[in-house]
Design an enzyme around this catalytic site. Structure first.
Site, PDB file in Angstrom:
ATOM      1  CG  ASP A  65      -1.840   1.179   1.314  1.00 38.85           C
ATOM      2  OD1 ASP A  65      -1.737   2.100   0.463  1.00 38.85           O
ATOM      3  OD2 ASP A  65      -2.687   1.196   2.233  1.00 38.85           O
ATOM      4  CG  ASN A  92      -1.512   4.303 -13.111  1.00 40.93           C
ATOM      5  OD1 ASN A  92      -2.238   4.901 -13.892  1.00 40.93           O
ATOM      6  ND2 ASN A  92      -1.843   3.125 -12.573  1.00 40.93           N
ATOM      7  CE1 TYR A 156      -9.692  11.035  -9.862  1.00 43.26           C
ATOM      8  CE2 TYR A 156     -11.063  12.313 -11.361  1.00 43.26           C
ATOM      9  CZ  TYR A 156     -10.033  11.409 -11.144  1.00 43.26           C
ATOM     10  OH  TYR A 156      -9.347  10.895 -12.226  1.00 43.26           O
ATOM     11  CB  ALA A 158      -9.705  19.398  -5.453  1.00 48.44           C
ATOM     12  CE  LYS A 160      -6.061  11.617 -10.534  1.00 51.10           C
ATOM     13  NZ  LYS A 160      -4.799  10.835 -10.464  1.00 51.10           N
TER      14      LYS A 160
END
Length: 255
Positions: A65, A92, A156, A158, A160
């Protein structure tokens, strides 16, 4: 699975790809390996990673993780111990969330930030000494919605947007040291990310159909199509490109 690289551009180089158990991450790991790189595919789940490793002998895997304490250092150390160098870090791994403001909760916000912003930052920090030595590159994964509003997905989006600003700022900071930093911003891509966000298969199909109608090319990308651009940005022949965010969304950001 292949993006059909024209030659072994990355022969002898080493790449770390997070989120390599499926989707864009798996396609990217395979593409790097087919182009000659040694690849460490990283992800939380061992079984999907084993499927990725089975796709090419040049892929080793590490189930971890990346948000866990000490995980970024362990990931980078694993690659360097196996192959003695590091040339490319592909950040990624990420998550999305369908979360209107009226339903916003702290746990979801902090989880998105931890995986989409904090983990890539700490991985880049750990990788940097090795990338300086190899004049390597960092490729971050953003999204069309990193620079385009998304109703019901503000947090989400924000995260990115943060990834895109990290990309530009790191590129400026590291340009004089020979380390390039770029990002690929995919539009809707056929992966299992929506299922992990809690949508049913039927709801995910409905969302893809809705997005396909809005995309000027009327095409939902495959993971291979996104992996193609990740490799092009990592290609040493493109050493004059840094701080760029390449949007791969069939023109969705234009409408």
């Amino acid at each position: 699975m292949s993006v059909n690289p024209p030659d072994r551009t990355f022969s002898g180089q080493v790449a770390i790809v997070t989120g390599a158990g499926s989707g864009i991450g798996r396609a990217t790991a395979v593409a790097f390996a087919e182009a000659g790189a040694h690849v460490l595919g990283v992800g939380r789940r061992a079984e999907p990673l084993k499927e990725t490793a089975a796709a090419h002998a040049g892929i080793d895997i590490l189930a971890i993780d990346v948000c866990a304490d000490g995980a970024p250092a362990e990931v980078v150390a694993a690659a360097v111990e196996r192959w003695g160098r590091l040339d490319h870090l592909v950040n990624n791994a990420g998550a999305t969330a369908v979360m209107p403001l009226a339903e916003t909760d702290r746990k979801t916000i902090t989880g998105l930030l931890a995986l989409n912003v904090v983990a890539p930052s700490l991985l880049a920090h750990e990788a940097l000494p090795h990338l300086r030595r190899s004049s390597g590159s960092i490729i971050n994964l953003s999204s069309t919605y990193g620079h385009r509003p998304m109703a019901g997905g503000a947090h989400y989006s924000a995260t990115k947007a943060a990834v895109e600003q990290l990309t530009r700022s790191w590129a400026l900071e590291l340009a004089g040291e020979g380390v390039r930093v770029n990002a690929v911003a995919p539009g809707p891509t056929r992966t299992d990310v929506m299922l992990h966000a809690g949508l049913t298969p039927e709801a995910a199909d409905d969302m893809y159909a809705y997005e396909r109608d809005r995309i000027p090319t009327h095409h939902i990308a495959s993971p291979d199509e996104v992996a193609h651009w990740i490799l092009r940005l990592a290609d040493p022949a493109g050493r004059h490109a840094t701080g760029q965010v390449i949007t791969v969304d069939g023109g969705l950001e234009l409408v």
